[in-house]
Motif scaffolding. Structure first.
Motif, PDB file in Angstrom:
ATOM      1  N   GLU A   1       7.154   5.410  -7.835  1.00  0.00           N
ATOM      2  CA  GLU A   1       6.402   6.088  -6.779  1.00  0.00           C
ATOM      3  C   GLU A   1       4.922   6.184  -7.130  1.00  0.00           C
ATOM      4  OE1 GLU A   1       4.977   8.115  -3.571  1.00  0.00           O
ATOM      5  OE2 GLU A   1       6.915   7.087  -3.772  1.00  0.00           O
ATOM      6  N   ALA A   2       4.618   6.578  -8.371  1.00  0.00           N
ATOM      7  CA  ALA A   2       3.228   6.705  -8.797  1.00  0.00           C
ATOM      8  C   ALA A   2       2.544   5.341  -8.854  1.00  0.00           C
ATOM      9  CB  ALA A   2       3.171   7.388 -10.164  1.00  0.00           C
ATOM     10  N   PHE A   3       3.300   4.315  -9.232  1.00  0.00           N
ATOM     11  CA  PHE A   3       2.750   2.960  -9.274  1.00  0.00           C
ATOM     12  C   PHE A   3       2.331   2.496  -7.881  1.00  0.00           C
ATOM     13  CE2 PHE A   3       3.898  -1.586  -8.624  1.00  0.00           C
ATOM     14  CZ  PHE A   3       2.869  -2.165  -9.352  1.00  0.00           C
ATOM     15  N   ILE A   4       3.212   2.661  -6.912  1.00  0.00           N
ATOM     16  CA  ILE A   4       2.889   2.228  -5.543  1.00  0.00           C
ATOM     17  C   ILE A   4       1.693   3.004  -4.999  1.00  0.00           C
ATOM     18  CG2 ILE A   4       3.740   2.094  -3.171  1.00  0.00           C
ATOM     19  CD1 ILE A   4       4.928  -0.014  -5.024  1.00  0.00           C
ATOM     20  N   ALA A   5       1.663   4.300  -5.264  1.00  0.00           N
ATOM     21  CA  ALA A   5       0.534   5.120  -4.799  1.00  0.00           C
ATOM     22  C   ALA A   5      -0.775   4.630  -5.411  1.00  0.00           C
ATOM     23  CB  ALA A   5       0.781   6.584  -5.155  1.00  0.00           C
ATOM     24  N   ALA A   6      -0.733   4.260  -6.688  1.00  0.00           N
ATOM     25  CA  ALA A   6      -1.947   3.784  -7.354  1.00  0.00           C
ATOM     26  C   ALA A   6      -2.401   2.448  -6.769  1.00  0.00           C
ATOM     27  CB  ALA A   6      -1.689   3.637  -8.850  1.00  0.00           C
ATOM     28  N   ILE A   7      -1.459   1.564  -6.465  1.00  0.00           N
ATOM     29  CA  ILE A   7      -1.808   0.276  -5.875  1.00  0.00           C
ATOM     30  C   ILE A   7      -2.436   0.469  -4.498  1.00  0.00           C
ATOM     31  CG2 ILE A   7      -0.880  -1.893  -4.984  1.00  0.00           C
ATOM     32  CD1 ILE A   7      -1.023  -1.739  -8.046  1.00  0.00           C
TER      33      ILE A   7
ATOM     34  N   ASP B   1      -4.069   3.059  -3.494  1.00  0.00           N
ATOM     35  CA  ASP B   1      -5.410   3.616  -3.717  1.00  0.00           C
ATOM     36  C   ASP B   1      -6.412   2.517  -4.078  1.00  0.00           C
ATOM     37  OD1 ASP B   1      -4.544   6.167  -3.173  1.00  0.00           O
ATOM     38  OD2 ASP B   1      -4.368   6.775  -5.283  1.00  0.00           O
ATOM     39  N   ILE B   2      -5.995   1.567  -4.918  1.00  0.00           N
ATOM     40  CA  ILE B   2      -6.894   0.473  -5.295  1.00  0.00           C
ATOM     41  C   ILE B   2      -7.203  -0.412  -4.089  1.00  0.00           C
ATOM     42  CG2 ILE B   2      -7.157  -1.587  -6.737  1.00  0.00           C
ATOM     43  CD1 ILE B   2      -5.307  -0.184  -8.797  1.00  0.00           C
ATOM     44  N   ILE B   3      -6.188  -0.701  -3.300  1.00  0.00           N
ATOM     45  CA  ILE B   3      -6.385  -1.509  -2.091  1.00  0.00           C
ATOM     46  C   ILE B   3      -7.418  -0.846  -1.184  1.00  0.00           C
ATOM     47  CG2 ILE B   3      -5.281  -2.310   0.034  1.00  0.00           C
ATOM     48  CD1 ILE B   3      -2.698  -2.674  -1.652  1.00  0.00           C
ATOM     49  N   ASP B   4      -7.288   0.464  -1.024  1.00  0.00           N
ATOM     50  CA  ASP B   4      -8.227   1.201  -0.175  1.00  0.00           C
ATOM     51  C   ASP B   4      -9.634   1.195  -0.765  1.00  0.00           C
ATOM     52  OD1 ASP B   4      -6.361   1.876   1.758  1.00  0.00           O
ATOM     53  OD2 ASP B   4      -5.814   3.759   0.793  1.00  0.00           O
ATOM     54  N   ALA B   5      -9.738   1.537  -2.048  1.00  0.00           N
ATOM     55  CA  ALA B   5     -11.050   1.717  -2.674  1.00  0.00           C
ATOM     56  C   ALA B   5     -11.820   0.415  -2.827  1.00  0.00           C
ATOM     57  CB  ALA B   5     -10.879   2.381  -4.042  1.00  0.00           C
ATOM     58  N   GLU B   6     -11.103  -0.678  -3.049  1.00  0.00           N
ATOM     59  CA  GLU B   6     -11.766  -1.953  -3.342  1.00  0.00           C
ATOM     60  C   GLU B   6     -11.701  -2.958  -2.189  1.00  0.00           C
ATOM     61  OE1 GLU B   6     -13.555  -2.362  -5.989  1.00  0.00           O
ATOM     62  OE2 GLU B   6     -12.997  -0.407  -6.825  1.00  0.00           O
ATOM     63  N   ASN B   7     -11.166  -2.515  -1.049  1.00  0.00           N
ATOM     64  CA  ASN B   7     -11.034  -3.416   0.109  1.00  0.00           C
ATOM     65  C   ASN B   7     -10.300  -4.703  -0.259  1.00  0.00           C
ATOM     66  OD1 ASN B   7     -12.490  -1.702   1.949  1.00  0.00           O
ATOM     67  ND2 ASN B   7     -14.377  -2.341   0.915  1.00  0.00           N
TER      68      ASN B   7
ATOM     69  N   HIS C   1      -3.273  -1.581   6.497  1.00  0.00           N
ATOM     70  CA  HIS C   1      -3.881  -2.811   5.966  1.00  0.00           C
ATOM     71  C   HIS C   1      -3.204  -4.023   6.606  1.00  0.00           C
ATOM     72  CE1 HIS C   1      -3.729   0.287   2.679  1.00  0.00           C
ATOM     73  NE2 HIS C   1      -5.036   0.101   2.752  1.00  0.00           N
ATOM     74  N   PRO C   2      -3.275  -4.167   7.903  1.00  0.00           N
ATOM     75  CA  PRO C   2      -2.534  -5.240   8.597  1.00  0.00           C
ATOM     76  C   PRO C   2      -2.955  -6.639   8.186  1.00  0.00           C
ATOM     77  CG  PRO C   2      -4.126  -4.212  10.074  1.00  0.00           C
ATOM     78  CD  PRO C   2      -4.083  -3.360   8.843  1.00  0.00           C
ATOM     79  N   ASP C   3      -4.166  -6.779   7.646  1.00  0.00           N
ATOM     80  CA  ASP C   3      -4.659  -8.103   7.253  1.00  0.00           C
ATOM     81  C   ASP C   3      -4.451  -8.386   5.772  1.00  0.00           C
ATOM     82  OD1 ASP C   3      -5.533  -8.619   9.854  1.00  0.00           O
ATOM     83  OD2 ASP C   3      -7.454  -7.617   9.481  1.00  0.00           O
ATOM     84  N   LEU C   4      -3.806  -7.476   5.059  1.00  0.00           N
ATOM     85  CA  LEU C   4      -3.565  -7.674   3.633  1.00  0.00           C
ATOM     86  C   LEU C   4      -2.582  -8.827   3.429  1.00  0.00           C
ATOM     87  CD1 LEU C   4      -3.821  -6.712   0.656  1.00  0.00           C
ATOM     88  CD2 LEU C   4      -1.899  -5.163   1.128  1.00  0.00           C
ATOM     89  N   GLU C   5      -2.955  -9.809   2.629  1.00  0.00           N
ATOM     90  CA  GLU C   5      -2.081 -10.937   2.310  1.00  0.00           C
ATOM     91  C   GLU C   5      -1.194 -10.556   1.126  1.00  0.00           C
ATOM     92  OE1 GLU C   5      -0.042 -14.344   2.090  1.00  0.00           O
ATOM     93  OE2 GLU C   5      -1.561 -14.024   3.638  1.00  0.00           O
TER      94      GLU C   5
ATOM     95  N   ILE D   1      -9.053 -10.139  -4.539  1.00  0.00           N
ATOM     96  CA  ILE D   1      -7.676 -10.292  -4.998  1.00  0.00           C
ATOM     97  C   ILE D   1      -7.352  -9.204  -6.009  1.00  0.00           C
ATOM     98  CG2 ILE D   1      -6.037 -11.842  -6.153  1.00  0.00           C
ATOM     99  CD1 ILE D   1      -9.105 -13.513  -5.068  1.00  0.00           C
ATOM    100  N   LEU D   2      -6.208  -8.562  -5.835  1.00  0.00           N
ATOM    101  CA  LEU D   2      -5.695  -7.622  -6.833  1.00  0.00           C
ATOM    102  C   LEU D   2      -4.572  -8.322  -7.584  1.00  0.00           C
ATOM    103  CD1 LEU D   2      -5.352  -4.920  -8.249  1.00  0.00           C
ATOM    104  CD2 LEU D   2      -3.986  -4.123  -6.287  1.00  0.00           C
ATOM    105  N   ALA D   3      -4.785  -8.577  -8.876  1.00  0.00           N
ATOM    106  CA  ALA D   3      -3.798  -9.219  -9.737  1.00  0.00           C
ATOM    107  C   ALA D   3      -3.157  -8.154 -10.617  1.00  0.00           C
ATOM    108  CB  ALA D   3      -4.454 -10.294 -10.595  1.00  0.00           C
ATOM    109  N   THR D   4      -1.852  -7.977 -10.475  1.00  0.00           N
ATOM    110  CA  THR D   4      -1.149  -6.936 -11.214  1.00  0.00           C
ATOM    111  C   THR D   4      -0.406  -7.518 -12.413  1.00  0.00           C
ATOM    112  OG1 THR D   4       0.672  -7.167  -9.622  1.00  0.00           O
ATOM    113  CG2 THR D   4      -0.903  -5.385  -9.244  1.00  0.00           C
TER     114      THR D   4
END
Length: 412
Positions: A79-85, A87-93, A118-122, A24-27
């Motif tokens: 834009e930078a915020f979305i790009a960072a998110i 990147d985290i999704i990719d790096a941390e699965n 990321h089709p399975d991302l909830e 889970i990524l909690a922002t």
């Protein structure tokens, strides 16, 4: 999560937890309810990644967070915020995205970009248009009326003349910005906030309207719900017997409120809501729960649910669970601050906080309390950027979200 990681969580919190899978990524991990939800997910053995715009955000240092990241401000650097998110999704699965504040609007606006690859991302939040409909107090009030939910009569003002004409409609009135939050952007001629802000300082526009209504006396209540595709699976309603600067609550006590559950279920089904959703009510002497506003995100109501209740509501929802009355939590540092600033409040504060467990200082998880003090550097940054007077009552509330706020304007 692997069995080894689950065992580590068991060792940290002293309870038995299962080996489970989601990451889970909690922002916006600074918020007190983010601290609480991150802690709860850690207790139940989930792998949580925390993110915020500054490194000392208290929730990022909960033992419930296996990692934390510092990301650009969604309000000022979308834009930078979305790009960072991404990147985290990719790096941390990451498999679950769990926003904690109004960054949800920026995430929802870029929903397709988050799901690309990321089709399975909830994404545990609705689409942008649904969020906007409840965030705008004007359209929210209209929807409540259409659903036969009690809401105070109001007048919408889109310019200075309309605002002044609206305030003349009642002897005692209360005005608030359509996109205001956290007790900010309010003007009234009655009650504890009277005369704090001049009506002359308010200038509504068609894009930034204000609502004016009769000042109603009553008890403030709030609710929080976890919802899956229109069905509420976990619900709490609470009062805050103690508030900071007459705004946000700092002690939260659960109460029995079938009316709040009915309202949450009605709106959730109407919008096919998916995610967390919260409401504010004003309960008048006749028992009517007047709808005040919607927060399309978690609020302090989550703090009075157990880790097991919250975990099941997210990942294994079954029959509806309603938090029983009598549970109590508090933001201890804010209670102490209020006593230091107002020594005469000692007896009242002591009674209000009696029996309440802390949000930032939970069992075997005390670093968020330390970082709640260290994060005061964010207050200084807020003052520098926006030039707010340190004596102004609302600034401690405003600093919580100046860089994760959504004010209704277009998103690039």
């Amino acid at each position: 999560m692997s069995s080894i990681a689950a065992q580590a969580a068991s060792d940290r919190y002293g309870i038995s937890v299962p080996a489970i899978d989601p990451t889970i990524l909690a922002t916006t991990s600074r918020m007190p309810f983010a601290v609480d939800e991150i802690h709860k997910l850690g207790v139940t053995g989930r792998r949580v990644i925390a993110a915020d715009t500054f490194s000392s955000a208290p929730g990022s240092h909960s033992r419930g967070a296996s990692k934390h990241f510092t990301v650009p401000a969604p309000t000022q650097e979308t834009e930078a915020f979305i790009a960072a998110i991404v990147d985290i999704i990719d790096a941390e699965n990451v498999t679950w995205l769990l926003p904690m504040f109004e960054e949800v609007f920026y995430l929802a606006y870029h929903r397709d970009r988050l799901l690309a690859g990321h089709p399975d991302l909830e994404l545990f939040f609705p689409d942008f248009s649904t969020l906007h409909r409840v965030h705008d107090k004007v359209t929210f009030a209209e929807m409540c009326r259409s659903l036969n939910l009690p809401v105070a009569e109001s007048i919408t003002a889109t310019n200075d003349d309309e605002l002044r004409a609206a305030t003349a409609h009642w002897e005692h009135w209360f005005a608030r910005a359509a996109y205001g939050r956290g007790g900010l952007d309010v003007v009234t001629n009655t009650g504890p906030l009277a005369a704090e802000t001049s009506l002359d300082a308010v200038h509504p526009t068609a894009d930034d309207p204000w609502l004016v209504q009769e000042y109603l006396k009553g008890v403030d209540r709030c609710s929080w719900s976890v919802v899956h595709h229109g069905e509420v699976v976990l619900h709490s309603c609470y009062e805050h017997p103690l508030a900071i600067d007459n705004r946000g609550g700092i002690v939260f006590e659960s109460v029995d409120s079938p009316e709040s559950l009915h309202a949450a279920q009605t709106i959730a089904r109407e919008l096919n809501w998916h995610g967390q959703i919260s409401f504010d009510f004003l309960v008048t002497d006749d028992g009517v729960h007047h709808m005040v506003e919607c927060n399309p995100r978690p609020t302090a109501g989550c703090t009075i649910a157990t880790p097991e209740e919250f975990d099941a509501a997210l990942f294994d929802p079954g029959d509806l669970v309603v938090v029983p009355p009598g549970r109590k939590k508090m933001i201890k540092a804010a209670v102490i601050r209020d006593v230091l600033m107002h020594p005469s409040h000692w007896k009242t504060n002591r009674a209000a906080a009696k029996g309440a467990a802390g949000v930032y200082d939970q069992r075997k998880d005390h670093l968020p309390l330390l970082y709640s003090a260290l994060s005061l550097q964010h207050v200084a940054k807020y003052r520098r950027q926006l030039g707010v007077d340190r004596k102004k009552g609302e600034q401690l509330v405003a600093t919580q979200f100046f860089d994760v706020l959504y004010d209704g304007s277009s998103i690039g």
